[in-house]
Design a protein around this motif. Structure first.
Motif, mmCIF file in Angstrom:
data_model
loop_
_atom_site.group_PDB
_atom_site.id
_atom_site.type_symbol
_atom_site.label_atom_id
_atom_site.label_comp_id
_atom_site.label_asym_id
_atom_site.label_seq_id
_atom_site.Cartn_x
_atom_site.Cartn_y
_atom_site.Cartn_z
ATOM 1 N N ALA A 174 0.934 -1.237 -0.058
ATOM 2 C CA ALA A 174 -0.067 0.034 0.024
ATOM 3 C C ALA A 174 0.985 1.163 -0.113
ATOM 4 C CB ALA A 174 -1.121 0.022 1.171
ATOM 5 N N MET A 175 0.333 2.362 -0.445
ATOM 6 C CA MET A 175 1.178 3.721 -0.477
ATOM 7 C C MET A 175 -0.129 4.585 -0.315
ATOM 8 S SD MET A 175 2.572 5.499 -3.866
ATOM 9 C CE MET A 175 1.126 6.396 -4.164
ATOM 10 N N PHE A 176 0.228 5.723 0.558
ATOM 11 C CA PHE A 176 -0.358 6.764 0.928
ATOM 12 C C PHE A 176 0.400 8.106 0.703
ATOM 13 C CE2 PHE A 176 -1.014 3.156 3.676
ATOM 14 C CZ PHE A 176 -2.437 3.048 3.742
ATOM 15 N N LEU A 177 -0.395 8.912 0.115
ATOM 16 C CA LEU A 177 0.264 10.256 -0.410
ATOM 17 C C LEU A 177 -0.260 11.158 0.385
ATOM 18 C CD1 LEU A 177 2.059 11.755 -2.331
ATOM 19 C CD2 LEU A 177 0.031 12.084 -4.067
ATOM 20 N N VAL A 178 0.424 11.587 1.363
ATOM 21 C CA VAL A 178 0.075 12.611 2.544
ATOM 22 C C VAL A 178 0.677 14.115 2.333
ATOM 23 C CG1 VAL A 178 0.223 13.072 4.849
ATOM 24 C CG2 VAL A 178 0.446 10.642 4.239
ATOM 25 N N ASN A 203 -9.121 11.593 2.846
ATOM 26 C CA ASN A 203 -8.691 12.706 2.139
ATOM 27 C C ASN A 203 -7.264 12.369 1.659
ATOM 28 O OD1 ASN A 203 -10.799 14.305 1.067
ATOM 29 N ND2 ASN A 203 -10.883 15.654 3.126
ATOM 30 N N VAL A 204 -6.774 11.130 1.734
ATOM 31 C CA VAL A 204 -5.593 10.754 1.269
ATOM 32 C C VAL A 204 -5.608 9.880 0.089
ATOM 33 C CG1 VAL A 204 -3.412 9.647 2.030
ATOM 34 C CG2 VAL A 204 -4.599 11.161 3.609
ATOM 35 N N LEU A 205 -4.634 10.154 -0.913
ATOM 36 C CA LEU A 205 -4.484 9.418 -2.231
ATOM 37 C C LEU A 205 -3.854 7.918 -1.680
ATOM 38 C CD1 LEU A 205 -5.128 9.602 -5.048
ATOM 39 C CD2 LEU A 205 -2.889 10.009 -5.464
ATOM 40 N N VAL A 206 -4.801 6.864 -1.995
ATOM 41 C CA VAL A 206 -4.292 5.626 -1.427
ATOM 42 C C VAL A 206 -4.036 4.581 -2.566
ATOM 43 C CG1 VAL A 206 -4.853 3.410 0.234
ATOM 44 C CG2 VAL A 206 -5.664 5.834 0.659
ATOM 45 N N VAL A 233 -4.442 -0.863 -7.214
ATOM 46 C CA VAL A 233 -5.918 -0.202 -7.089
ATOM 47 C C VAL A 233 -5.692 0.983 -6.229
ATOM 48 C CG1 VAL A 233 -8.255 -0.152 -6.429
ATOM 49 C CG2 VAL A 233 -7.146 -2.269 -7.035
ATOM 50 N N LEU A 234 -6.342 2.339 -7.245
ATOM 51 C CA LEU A 234 -6.118 3.780 -6.692
ATOM 52 C C LEU A 234 -7.385 3.768 -5.706
ATOM 53 C CD1 LEU A 234 -4.536 6.605 -6.974
ATOM 54 C CD2 LEU A 234 -6.697 6.961 -8.376
ATOM 55 N N PHE A 235 -7.214 4.501 -4.689
ATOM 56 C CA PHE A 235 -8.571 4.495 -3.745
ATOM 57 C C PHE A 235 -8.468 6.081 -3.135
ATOM 58 C CE2 PHE A 235 -11.243 4.514 -0.063
ATOM 59 C CZ PHE A 235 -12.281 3.713 -0.569
ATOM 60 N N TYR A 236 -9.731 6.637 -3.230
ATOM 61 C CA TYR A 236 -9.800 8.062 -2.475
ATOM 62 C C TYR A 236 -11.181 8.202 -2.072
ATOM 63 C CZ TYR A 236 -11.470 12.950 -1.974
ATOM 64 O OH TYR A 236 -11.657 14.062 -1.589
ATOM 65 N N SER A 237 -11.323 8.759 -0.762
ATOM 66 C CA SER A 237 -12.601 8.911 0.045
ATOM 67 C C SER A 237 -12.393 10.114 0.769
ATOM 68 C CB SER A 237 -13.003 7.752 0.645
ATOM 69 O OG SER A 237 -14.033 8.065 1.299
ATOM 70 N N ARG A 238 -13.462 10.817 0.873
ATOM 71 C CA ARG A 238 -13.612 11.861 1.863
ATOM 72 C C ARG A 238 -13.680 11.486 3.322
ATOM 73 N NH1 ARG A 238 -16.803 13.943 -2.034
ATOM 74 N NH2 ARG A 238 -18.690 13.924 -0.672
ATOM 75 N N MET A 297 3.902 14.913 -10.041
ATOM 76 C CA MET A 297 2.742 14.890 -11.020
ATOM 77 C C MET A 297 1.311 14.322 -10.317
ATOM 78 S SD MET A 297 2.814 15.474 -14.184
ATOM 79 C CE MET A 297 1.449 14.596 -14.925
ATOM 80 N N CYS A 298 1.639 13.353 -9.401
ATOM 81 C CA CYS A 298 0.276 12.953 -8.360
ATOM 82 C C CYS A 298 -0.127 14.147 -7.806
ATOM 83 C CB CYS A 298 0.643 11.947 -7.393
ATOM 84 S SG CYS A 298 0.826 10.201 -8.133
ATOM 85 N N LEU A 299 0.650 14.930 -7.094
ATOM 86 C CA LEU A 299 0.373 16.043 -6.445
ATOM 87 C C LEU A 299 -0.384 17.142 -7.210
ATOM 88 C CD1 LEU A 299 3.263 16.312 -3.895
ATOM 89 C CD2 LEU A 299 1.050 15.878 -3.275
ATOM 90 N N SER A 300 -0.228 17.365 -8.334
ATOM 91 C CA SER A 300 -0.565 18.241 -9.357
ATOM 92 C C SER A 300 -2.037 17.760 -9.868
ATOM 93 C CB SER A 300 0.474 18.668 -10.417
ATOM 94 O OG SER A 300 0.460 17.411 -11.169
ATOM 95 N N ILE A 301 -2.221 16.551 -10.026
ATOM 96 C CA ILE A 301 -3.458 16.113 -10.537
ATOM 97 C C ILE A 301 -4.400 15.717 -9.323
ATOM 98 C CG2 ILE A 301 -4.608 14.263 -11.657
ATOM 99 C CD1 ILE A 301 -1.967 14.000 -13.358
ATOM 100 N N PHE A 302 -4.129 15.375 -8.196
ATOM 101 C CA PHE A 302 -4.861 14.876 -7.279
ATOM 102 C C PHE A 302 -5.938 15.960 -6.693
ATOM 103 C CE2 PHE A 302 -5.316 13.708 -2.287
ATOM 104 C CZ PHE A 302 -6.532 12.967 -2.664
ATOM 105 N N PRO A 303 -5.511 17.471 -6.558
ATOM 106 C CA PRO A 303 -6.473 18.336 -6.175
ATOM 107 C C PRO A 303 -7.612 18.335 -7.021
ATOM 108 C CG PRO A 303 -4.363 19.109 -5.744
ATOM 109 C CD PRO A 303 -4.319 17.891 -6.562
ATOM 110 N N GLU A 304 -7.548 18.293 -8.406
ATOM 111 C CA GLU A 304 -8.458 18.322 -9.511
ATOM 112 C C GLU A 304 -9.259 16.944 -9.458
ATOM 113 O OE1 GLU A 304 -6.942 19.258 -13.292
ATOM 114 O OE2 GLU A 304 -5.622 20.888 -12.515
#
Length: 692
Positions: A174-178, A203-206, A233-238, A297-304
């Motif tokens: 697993a990977m978490f982009l904090v 609110n973390v990209l997983v 598998v990419l996962f995101y949830s509020r 690149m992840c950090l630039s796309i994730f907010p959108e």
């Protein structure tokens, strides 16, 4: 209140305010609201809050909040007694948050309050979007989610390579982009932080390994397709969705150099007992650059992506299609196809999807999914593709054309007709293009001669086969991409060398010049430290440095197919031959298919013998190209020029620029001697170039 093209004028407590700045258009205000509301929704656990808590959440001062109430005419609750502290609901907080953001944007309080009033419905209930808005947002979410899943898998691939070189049995699960910096904590504190992130990744990209979360569904029968079937598998949830943390899980983090305020946390599973250092330090510079770029690149796309998915509670995207999951889904699909086509005769009919073992050089077809066959038989079925192809499906695959028979019992083209006891059968190839191998074959058959397997149904099967072609094509492309991903990450250093050596005087060429310069420096020190000039000259004239240029023959005409560039594989092959004969000598790649050797201390006769041995080994051992079963034989030509130490020193006693210019001219001349030759070794002796 009067709204004009020049701004807003308003009357408050009998005092006329000055004209306000022009208000932005509705789309900009709605964008601002969309940005603010998701943050406010995180406060929903607070049913009502005091004005003190409202100031903490919104960042407004209590005087600003009271002034907003006055401007907005938000009167106090008449039922509330005098002196009772006012409570603020989530609706109030939404309005205050938008008001605060407008103040940050440069609006005056009166104008900001008026905008909040004008957009009250959008703030209270969310903006009303058209179908076009929804489709646009969905398209953005699909595209951004696809890119994020691919980028996240590349981050995991690169980090896995780096960790695997130190702990071969370790696997990132697993990977978490904090989006914050994790620093200055002990190893124990970091583990606690990482476990908390994994347990509540809000609110973390997983990105998680599917098998680590839901188990590995593969079995030995999948050995026909033996490539890596893992899937990220990419996962995101509020909302917080817990990611399972195995008992033996370890954690480490990577902080991208160009984005120190972000941290990538990896959850690693290892069968061994060696612990992983908390911080992942990347030793390979090219891999570190890749990781840093992919994370950015992840950090630039994730907010959108996060904004585009505001209307949804969660999103996930897979970086690929696992065969086990694909087989299960397609098996259910085959049952539906059989029921729809054969109706009441479905129980005595079959629907089957066959897959080739390879798209480049397929040898046979195997059953991927089916409805109607005994499972043991389906697992063992093989239709050979030599000649015209075995069975109706083999012929359809080879000919790229559908085959339909209404008399299957007497049709020798139908494989296993007696065992199936079928009366009618259809084989439709799943085409990617008429000039390429199909992705598979859809096979339909029935034991009832009156089953509705007519020409019209055959045409429907062709159209449906196109849909299946896209589905299976994505799976084939996933396999191809993962295969190339592994190849690129495995040979990252060699690819960098290859790029460095594409120019005539690229980085590797200059490294070769630097080695010669170091020899020149050593000679200069020897010349300066000795008093007897004649003795020094005599000694230096008996020592040699031989410059050699190797050229791969007919490299432009050889285009051997495989999963990697032929020239890279050929260069690696030559490099391995050099390492076998001259383990202490480095070859410098330049001009795409040439290698420069600096043989320090080797006289011309010795150098010629060594180059012959290298050329012999290059020709004797075939080139191994990833993804290609056939072996390719290459040959090399070479040109040599020996310089005595004294001749090298005489190129320039003091000026390095003159020395480098002279060396480049010499090496370019040697390079020219290799052009237009094949299996030839030339040496410069007695003032002329001669073949030896």
């Amino acid at each position: 209140m009067d709204r004009t093209a020049h701004g807003l004028t308003s009357l408050r407590n009998g005092v006329k305010t000055l004209p306000l700045a022009p208000m932005r258009d509705n789309s900009e205000i709605r964008t601002l609201i969309d940005r603010v509301l998701p943050v406010v929704d995180e406060w929903r656990e607070h049913l009502t809050v005091s004005i003190g808590r409202a100031t903490e959440l919104t960042g407004l001062k209590d005087t600003q909040i009271r002034y907003f109430e006055e401007l907005y005419r938000q009167d106090r609750d008449p039922a509330a007694s005098s002196g009772v502290t006012r409570s603020y609901s989530l609706t109030d907080l939404r309005r205050l948050a938008v008001f605060a953001e407008l103040l940050k944007e440069g609006y005056r309080p009166a104008q900001a309050a008026e905008i909040v009033r004008s957009f009250a419905d959008a703030i209270d209930y969310g903006a009303a979007y058209t179908v076009a808005d929804a489709l646009r947002r969905e398209g953005d979410a699909i595209t951004d989610g696809f890119l994020l899943s691919r980028l996240a898998s590349q981050v995991i691939f690169a980090a896995q390579r780096e960790i695997g070189e130190r702990l071969p049995d370790a696997r990132i699960i697993a990977m978490f982009l904090v989006e914050r910096r994790i620093d200055g904590v002990s190893a124990e504190e970091f583990v606690d932080i990482a476990r908390d992130i994994a347990t509540h990744p809000q609110n973390v990209l997983v990105a998680v390994d599917r098998a680590a979360v839901i188990g590995n569904e593969s079995d030995s029968s999948e050995s026909v397709w033996s490539d890596d079937e893992s899937s990220i598998v990419l996962f995101y949830s509020r909302d917080p969705w817990s990611v399972p943390v195995p008992d033996r899980a370890q954690f480490c983090y990577y902080r991208p150099p160009s984005t120190p305020d972000a941290t990538v946390v990896f959850m690693v599973e290892s069968a061994g007992y060696r612990s992983i250092p908390p911080e992942l330090t990347v030793k390979t510079s090219a891999r570190d650059h890749l990781l840093d770029w992919m994370v950015r690149m992840c950090l630039s796309i994730f907010p959108e992506f996060r904004q585009a998915t505001r209307a949804h509670n969660y999103r996930y995207r897979s970086d690929g299609y696992r065969l086990a999951h694909t087989r299960q889904s397609l098996t259910r699909l085959m049952h539906r196809v059989r029921d729809l086509i054969f109706g009441d005769d479905a129980d005595v009919s079959v629907a089957c999807l066959l897959l080739p073992d390879d798209l480049y050089k397929p040898m046979y077809l195997s059953i991927l999914a089916h409805a109607g066959y005994p499972e043991a038989r389906a697992r063992q079925a093989r239709l050979m593709l030599y000649g015209e192809g075995e069975g109706l499906s083999g012929r359809a695959f080879n000919a790229r054309e559908p085959f339909l028979t209404l008399d299957a019992e007497q049709d020798l083209r139908v494989f296993g007709a007696q065992d199936e006891r079928c009366k009618v059968a259809l084989a439709a190839p799943l085409l990617s293009h008429w000039d390429t191998h199909p992705f598979g074959v859809l096979y339909l058959a029935s034991q009832r001669p009156a089953s509705p397997l007519w020409s019209e149904t055959a045409f429907v099967a062709l159209v449906f086969g196109n849909i299946l072609s896209e589905l299976l094509g994505r799976w084939w492309l996933t396999r191809l991409r993962r295969k190339h991903d592994n190849l690129l990450h495995r040979y990252v250093a060699e690819y960098i060398r290859w790029f460095n050596g594409m120019d005539m005087h690229g980085p590797e060429f200059n490294e070769g010049l630097q080695q010669i310069e170091r020899i020149w420096e050593r000679i200069a020190v020897t010349s300066a430290s000795s008093g007897n000039v004649r003795t020094v000259v005599e000694r230096l004239s008996r020592q040699y440095v031989t410059l050699v240029v190797l050229d791969i023959d007919r490299s432009r005409q050889l285009h051997s197919r495989g999963d990697e560039p032929f020239l890279l594989a050929a260069q690696r092959h030559v490099h391995q031959a050099i390492a076998q004969i001259l383990p202490d000598v480095r070859g410098y790649w330049f001009k795409n298919d040439h290698t420069l050797l600096v043989l320090d201390g080797y006289a011309p006769e010795e150098a010629i013998v060594l180059i012959r041995r290298i050329a012999g080994r290059v020709q004797m051992v075939p080139v191994v190209i990833e993804g290609r079963t056939e072996r390719t034989t290459v040959t090399i030509s070479a040109a040599l020029k020996s310089l005595s130490y004294q001749e090298l020193y005489d190129l320039s006693h003091h000026d390095r620029e003159v020395l480098r210019s002279s060396l480049m001219t010499i090496i370019d001349t040697i390079y020219e001697q290799t052009r237009g030759c094949e299996r030839t070794i030339k040496v410069f002796q007695h003032g002329v170039w001669e073949k030896v």
